[in-house]
Design an enzyme around this catalytic site. Structure first.
Site, PDB file in Angstrom:
ATOM      1  N   HIS A   1       0.839  -1.199   0.000  1.00 26.76           N
ATOM      2  CA  HIS A   1       0.000   0.000   0.000  1.00 26.76           C
ATOM      3  C   HIS A   1       0.873   1.248   0.000  1.00 26.76           C
ATOM      4  O   HIS A   1       1.351   1.660   1.051  1.00 26.76           O
ATOM      5  CB  HIS A   1      -0.882   0.013   1.245  1.00 26.76           C
ATOM      6  CG  HIS A   1      -1.766  -1.179   1.363  1.00 26.76           C
ATOM      7  ND1 HIS A   1      -3.123  -1.113   1.172  1.00 26.76           N
ATOM      8  CD2 HIS A   1      -1.502  -2.466   1.656  1.00 26.76           C
ATOM      9  CE1 HIS A   1      -3.652  -2.312   1.338  1.00 26.76           C
ATOM     10  NE2 HIS A   1      -2.689  -3.152   1.636  1.00 26.76           N
ATOM     11  N   GLY A  29      -2.960  -4.288  11.398  1.00 23.92           N
ATOM     12  CA  GLY A  29      -3.391  -4.772  10.082  1.00 23.92           C
ATOM     13  C   GLY A  29      -4.902  -4.961  10.128  1.00 23.92           C
ATOM     14  O   GLY A  29      -5.615  -4.373   9.315  1.00 23.92           O
ATOM     15  N   GLY A  32     -10.566   3.515   7.996  1.00 24.07           N
ATOM     16  CA  GLY A  32     -10.965   2.151   8.330  1.00 24.07           C
ATOM     17  C   GLY A  32     -10.929   1.920   9.834  1.00 24.07           C
ATOM     18  O   GLY A  32     -11.849   1.322  10.403  1.00 24.07           O
ATOM     19  N   HIS A  37      -4.302   2.961  -3.234  1.00 18.57           N
ATOM     20  CA  HIS A  37      -4.402   2.247  -1.958  1.00 18.57           C
ATOM     21  C   HIS A  37      -3.608   0.944  -1.918  1.00 18.57           C
ATOM     22  O   HIS A  37      -2.579   0.860  -1.283  1.00 18.57           O
ATOM     23  CB  HIS A  37      -5.871   1.991  -1.575  1.00 18.57           C
ATOM     24  CG  HIS A  37      -5.997   1.177  -0.336  1.00 18.57           C
ATOM     25  ND1 HIS A  37      -6.195   1.733   0.893  1.00 18.57           N
ATOM     26  CD2 HIS A  37      -5.891  -0.154  -0.142  1.00 18.57           C
ATOM     27  CE1 HIS A  37      -6.201   0.773   1.805  1.00 18.57           C
ATOM     28  NE2 HIS A  37      -6.032  -0.384   1.205  1.00 18.57           N
ATOM     29  N   ARG A  60     -15.355 -20.176  38.938  1.00 19.27           N
ATOM     30  CA  ARG A  60     -15.191 -18.715  38.898  1.00 19.27           C
ATOM     31  C   ARG A  60     -14.805 -18.212  40.285  1.00 19.27           C
ATOM     32  O   ARG A  60     -14.043 -17.266  40.437  1.00 19.27           O
ATOM     33  CB  ARG A  60     -16.449 -18.022  38.382  1.00 19.27           C
ATOM     34  CG  ARG A  60     -17.668 -18.210  39.239  1.00 19.27           C
ATOM     35  CD  ARG A  60     -18.840 -17.372  38.753  1.00 19.27           C
ATOM     36  NE  ARG A  60     -20.064 -17.749  39.441  1.00 19.27           N
ATOM     37  CZ  ARG A  60     -21.092 -16.953  39.607  1.00 19.27           C
ATOM     38  NH1 ARG A  60     -21.069 -15.731  39.126  1.00 19.27           N
ATOM     39  NH2 ARG A  60     -22.174 -17.368  40.226  1.00 19.27           N
ATOM     40  N   SER A  90     -20.032 -11.270  38.429  1.00 17.17           N
ATOM     41  CA  SER A  90     -20.218 -12.590  37.821  1.00 17.17           C
ATOM     42  C   SER A  90     -18.894 -13.240  37.455  1.00 17.17           C
ATOM     43  O   SER A  90     -18.751 -14.453  37.508  1.00 17.17           O
ATOM     44  CB  SER A  90     -21.048 -12.467  36.540  1.00 17.17           C
ATOM     45  OG  SER A  90     -22.306 -11.938  36.827  1.00 17.17           O
ATOM     46  N   GLU A  94     -16.337  -5.706  25.293  1.00 13.81           N
ATOM     47  CA  GLU A  94     -15.465  -6.884  25.356  1.00 13.81           C
ATOM     48  C   GLU A  94     -14.286  -6.758  24.394  1.00 13.81           C
ATOM     49  O   GLU A  94     -13.154  -7.105  24.724  1.00 13.81           O
ATOM     50  CB  GLU A  94     -16.267  -8.159  25.021  1.00 13.81           C
ATOM     51  CG  GLU A  94     -17.375  -8.494  26.005  1.00 13.81           C
ATOM     52  CD  GLU A  94     -18.657  -7.714  25.778  1.00 13.81           C
ATOM     53  OE1 GLU A  94     -18.756  -7.001  24.743  1.00 13.81           O
ATOM     54  OE2 GLU A  94     -19.558  -7.792  26.622  1.00 13.81           O
ATOM     55  N   PHE A 146     -19.307 -14.597  25.137  1.00 14.03           N
ATOM     56  CA  PHE A 146     -18.973 -13.312  24.530  1.00 14.03           C
ATOM     57  C   PHE A 146     -17.483 -13.197  24.201  1.00 14.03           C
ATOM     58  O   PHE A 146     -17.020 -12.124  23.821  1.00 14.03           O
ATOM     59  CB  PHE A 146     -19.456 -12.162  25.410  1.00 14.03           C
ATOM     60  CG  PHE A 146     -20.927 -12.264  25.732  1.00 14.03           C
ATOM     61  CD1 PHE A 146     -21.827 -12.732  24.777  1.00 14.03           C
ATOM     62  CD2 PHE A 146     -21.415 -11.944  26.980  1.00 14.03           C
ATOM     63  CE1 PHE A 146     -23.178 -12.870  25.060  1.00 14.03           C
ATOM     64  CE2 PHE A 146     -22.774 -12.081  27.271  1.00 14.03           C
ATOM     65  CZ  PHE A 146     -23.653 -12.548  26.307  1.00 14.03           C
ATOM     66  N   HIS A 205     -19.082 -18.601  33.223  1.00 15.91           N
ATOM     67  CA  HIS A 205     -20.367 -19.068  32.686  1.00 15.91           C
ATOM     68  C   HIS A 205     -20.085 -19.896  31.434  1.00 15.91           C
ATOM     69  O   HIS A 205     -20.516 -19.580  30.335  1.00 15.91           O
ATOM     70  CB  HIS A 205     -21.302 -17.886  32.417  1.00 15.91           C
ATOM     71  CG  HIS A 205     -21.668 -17.146  33.674  1.00 15.91           C
ATOM     72  ND1 HIS A 205     -20.739 -16.541  34.474  1.00 15.91           N
ATOM     73  CD2 HIS A 205     -22.855 -16.945  34.283  1.00 15.91           C
ATOM     74  CE1 HIS A 205     -21.333 -15.993  35.518  1.00 15.91           C
ATOM     75  NE2 HIS A 205     -22.618 -16.228  35.430  1.00 15.91           N
ATOM     76  N   HIS A 213     -26.655 -17.214  25.829  1.00 17.72           N
ATOM     77  CA  HIS A 213     -25.532 -17.010  26.750  1.00 17.72           C
ATOM     78  C   HIS A 213     -24.727 -18.289  27.002  1.00 17.72           C
ATOM     79  O   HIS A 213     -23.732 -18.249  27.706  1.00 17.72           O
ATOM     80  CB  HIS A 213     -26.048 -16.496  28.097  1.00 17.72           C
ATOM     81  CG  HIS A 213     -26.473 -15.063  28.075  1.00 17.72           C
ATOM     82  ND1 HIS A 213     -27.303 -14.553  27.100  1.00 17.72           N
ATOM     83  CD2 HIS A 213     -26.177 -14.025  28.896  1.00 17.72           C
ATOM     84  CE1 HIS A 213     -27.501 -13.268  27.337  1.00 17.72           C
ATOM     85  NE2 HIS A 213     -26.826 -12.925  28.419  1.00 17.72           N
TER      86      HIS A 213
END
Ligand SMILES: Cc1ncc(C[n+]2csc(CCOP(=O)(O)OP(=O)(O)O)c2C)c(N)n1
Length: 663
Positions: free
Chosen positions: A29, A118, A157, A260, A355, A382, A409, A435, A459, A471
């Protein structure tokens, strides 16, 4: 003071190295380096505190090229300023196998590359961790030892990617005023003008998140310098929107997406040589300009030696602690602390969720290792990530050890990488395992970079119960195990949790994910063993009473189920052994002999994990029995869900017996 002419020629050196390297590689580029050469020249000749002779100097300013596709900008700068490993030969071998000049900047390939970029937005999101790391280390060690800026160059971007909003909001909230972002405001991305897909008022957006932000002409050295000077005296992070022209100087491709992602071609480069009055052949820099760059590269040496002087004179204990933390080595009593704690657990035999075991381990670890920085993406209660030692980091008090990352997250994982890369800190952060999908791009980069980021994912199965399949992770263990150089742990009890944490902290070049239960589990490691058994990845937890007819492999909460199935099978006269498998990746690293012995040759092999089968055939073979999930979970109580999906000791024993009878 550099004259305008001198500045222009220095900037042009970046432009020609970049366009010639891309041309020779026949890929890359050229547009960004050509457009941003003025910004980079002002920063590296007038502001950035760095010393190419000491690239790891702890108090250097950090420069992060978030728009990693413009890698030749960074490589040119490193070469011109005199980083010894960035030779002209490396520039000539841009993008070639084995060279340091990879397609995108890769951490660890060449000195001066602070993070791998990147995947757009990552560098910007890392920078929040870098800038926060600076403040945390400053609070611990004072201005004399830690006082530096984090500069970022981001493109359209980077700002379009969702992670940028998480990062910007967090940086604004924490008032990271030593974070300075240049936005390459060139109106162009790959498909064409940015207006095809976006018309955000970026300055207003940053301001709304608590930043200073303003527009400047990104080709005017004085405007750039003025903006940087103002940013350095701000009480907020700063975004400088730099109006530039992609591929500046290319006769027909400048200002278009044609500058580009591909070489400019001989005609355009010849045109640019004319435009800039640059008649040297490729990769040759005029001697006076190379001299000027090398002189700029030497300017930071005094600041570095002054800093070394201050470090030498610092209080001996403070100095030793500063050096230990930066070396990445844990306090010398760490192993003993963990060993004592394991002894206590084998006596106490707590029945708690992993946990909670993780929190208990962290309480011990955070007491012994002052550089840990905890956090959670709004699930602190949690994830059990907070301990008595970790109070909230705020914009008024960076001298604490806990980050409320908010419901971010991805931003959290990227910031954890930045904190880790900054040096002197060990960062961990939590969310639900399901998640991890939201954090995965940064988790993957932690693995690629080979750094000690730690992700706490609670969890970890249908065992979470009533929240239901949205979940309940099912494929997540397999998906995370698929990432190379990523230790994915699923401890079975409090002892394994302590061992897994110990490994995570000791793995300086491998990130870790700890998958942890919501439901209580008994202590299965009731006898103290000094050795860290989890470090073998898998080990025999319960032997068979005779020659094994059945081997059951299990992780985490399903180890209890495996032990229950073993009891039933033994009662029915089938000698059964149980192998706990806290970490696939570490098991893969064991000797052939150990792996063969641990897998064994019982006629029936079974694995139990409340997730999908993928990956388990290496233990049980394609004809082995898998007790787990074949699709998504469901909403219900844990007492309902395990039987509903057939993940019980009875079901497992029955399946093993059925197989034994067909033999
Ligand atoms: C996460 C991610 N998505 C897509 C890409 C592919 N990509 C590389 S550069 C680019 C366009 C970036 O545009 P901009 O930031 O404006 O850079 P410029 O064209 O101005 O150099 C895209 C889509 C990427 N590198 N990372």
């Amino acid at each position: 003071m550099t004259s305008r002419e001198q500045h222009d020629r220095m900037a042009n050196a970046i432009r020609f190295l970049s366009m010639d390297a891309v041309e020779k590689a026949n890929s890359g580029h050229p547009g960004l380096p050509m457009g941003c050469a003025d910004i980079a020249t002002v920063l590296f000749t007038r502001f950035l505190k760095y010393d190419p002779k000491a690239p790891h100097w702890a108090d250097r300013d950090r420069f992060i090229l978030s728009a990693g596709h413009g890698s030749m900008l960074l490589y040119s700068l490193l070469h011109l300023t005199g980083y010894e490993d960035m030779t002209i030969d490396q520039i000539k071998h841009f993008r070639q196998l084995g060279s340091k000049t990879a397609g995108h900047p890769e951490y660890g390939h060449a000195t001066g590359i602070e993070t791998t970029t990147g995947p757009l937005g990552q560098g910007l999101a890392n920078s929040v961790g870098f800038a926060l790391g600076e403040r945390i280390m400053n609070a611990a060690f004072g201005n004399d030892l830690v006082d530096h800026y984090t500069y970022v160059l981001a493109g359209d971007g980077c700002l379009m990617e969702g992670v940028s909003q998480e990062a910007i909001a967090l940086a604004g909230h924490l008032k990271l005023n030593k974070l300075i972002v240049f936005w390459d405001n060139n109106n162009i991305s790959i498909d064409g003008p940015v207006s095809l897909s976006d018309n955000t008022d970026q300055v207003a957006r940053f301001q709304a998140s608590g930043w200073n932000a303003s527009h400047i002409d990104g080709t005017d050295p004085e405007a750039i310098a003025y903006a940087i000077e103002a940013a350095r005296h701000s009480d907020k992070p700063t975004m400088i929107a730099c109006k530039t022209t992609i591929g500046f100087g290319a006769p027909t491709k400048a200002g278009t997406n044609k500058a580009h992602g591909s070489p400019l071609g001989a005609d355009e480069i010849a045109g640019a040589r004319k435009f800039f009055n640059w008649d040297l052949p490729p990769f040759e820099i005029p001697a006076d300009i190379l001299d000027a760059w090398r002189t700029a590269g030497k300017a930071g040496a005094k600041a570095r030696t002054d800093w070394e002087g201050r470090l030498a004179k610092a209080d001996a204990k403070l100095k030793a602690e500063f050096e230990r933390r930066l070396s990445g080595k844990l306090p010398s009593n760490f192993d003993a602390v963990i060993s004592d704690y394991k002894k206590k657990l084998s006596v106490d035999k707590p029945k708690v969720a992993t946990r909670k075991s993780s929190e208990m381990a962290l309480e011990v670890i955070n007491g012994a290792v002052p550089e840990t920085i905890g956090g959670s993406a709004d699930l602190t209660g949690s994830n059990n990530t907070k301990t008595s030692q970790t109070k909230n980091i705020t914009s008024d008090d960076y001298g604490q050890r806990y980050v409320h990352y908010g419901i971010r997250e991805h931003g959290m994982a990227a910031a954890i990488n930045g904190l880790t890369l900054h040096g002197g800190l060990i960062a961990y952060g939590g969310t639900f395992l399901c998640f991890s999908d939201y954090a995965r791009p940064s988790m993957r980069l932690a693995s690629l970079m080979g750094i000690r980021s730690i992700f706490v994912m609670t969890h970890d199965s249908i065992g979470l119960g009533e929240d239901g399949p949205t979940h309940q992770p099912v494929e997540h263990m397999a998906a995370l195990r698929a990432i190379p150089n990523h230790n994915v742990f699923r401890p079975a009890d409090a002892v394994e949790a302590a061992e897994c944490w110990q490994i995570a902290l000791e793995s300086e070049k491998t990130p870790s994910t700890l998958a942890l239960t919501r439901q209580n589990l008994p202590t299965v490691r009731t006898e103290f063993v000094a050795e860290n058994l989890s470090s073998q990845g898998a080990y025999e937890l319960a032997a068979a009473s005779g020659e094994a007819a059945v081997t059951i492999f299990a992780t985490g909460s399903e180890v209890e189920i495996a032990l229950g199935a073993r009891d039933l099978l033994e009662k029915h006269g089938h000698p059964t052994r149980v192998v706990s498998v806290p970490c696939f990746e570490l098991f893969d690293k064991q000797s052939d002999g150990y792996r063969k012995k641990t897998i064994g040759n019982a006629p029936v092999k079974m694995a139990i994990e409340a997730g999908i089968r993928q990956g388990w055939d290496q233990f049980i073979g394609s004809d082995g029995i898998f007790v787990g999930m074949t699709g998504f979970g469901a909403s219900g109580t844990i007492e309902q869900l395990y039987p509903h999906f057939g993940i019980t000791a009875e079901a497992a024993a029955k399946a093993a017996e059925a197989r034994l009878h067909t033999r």
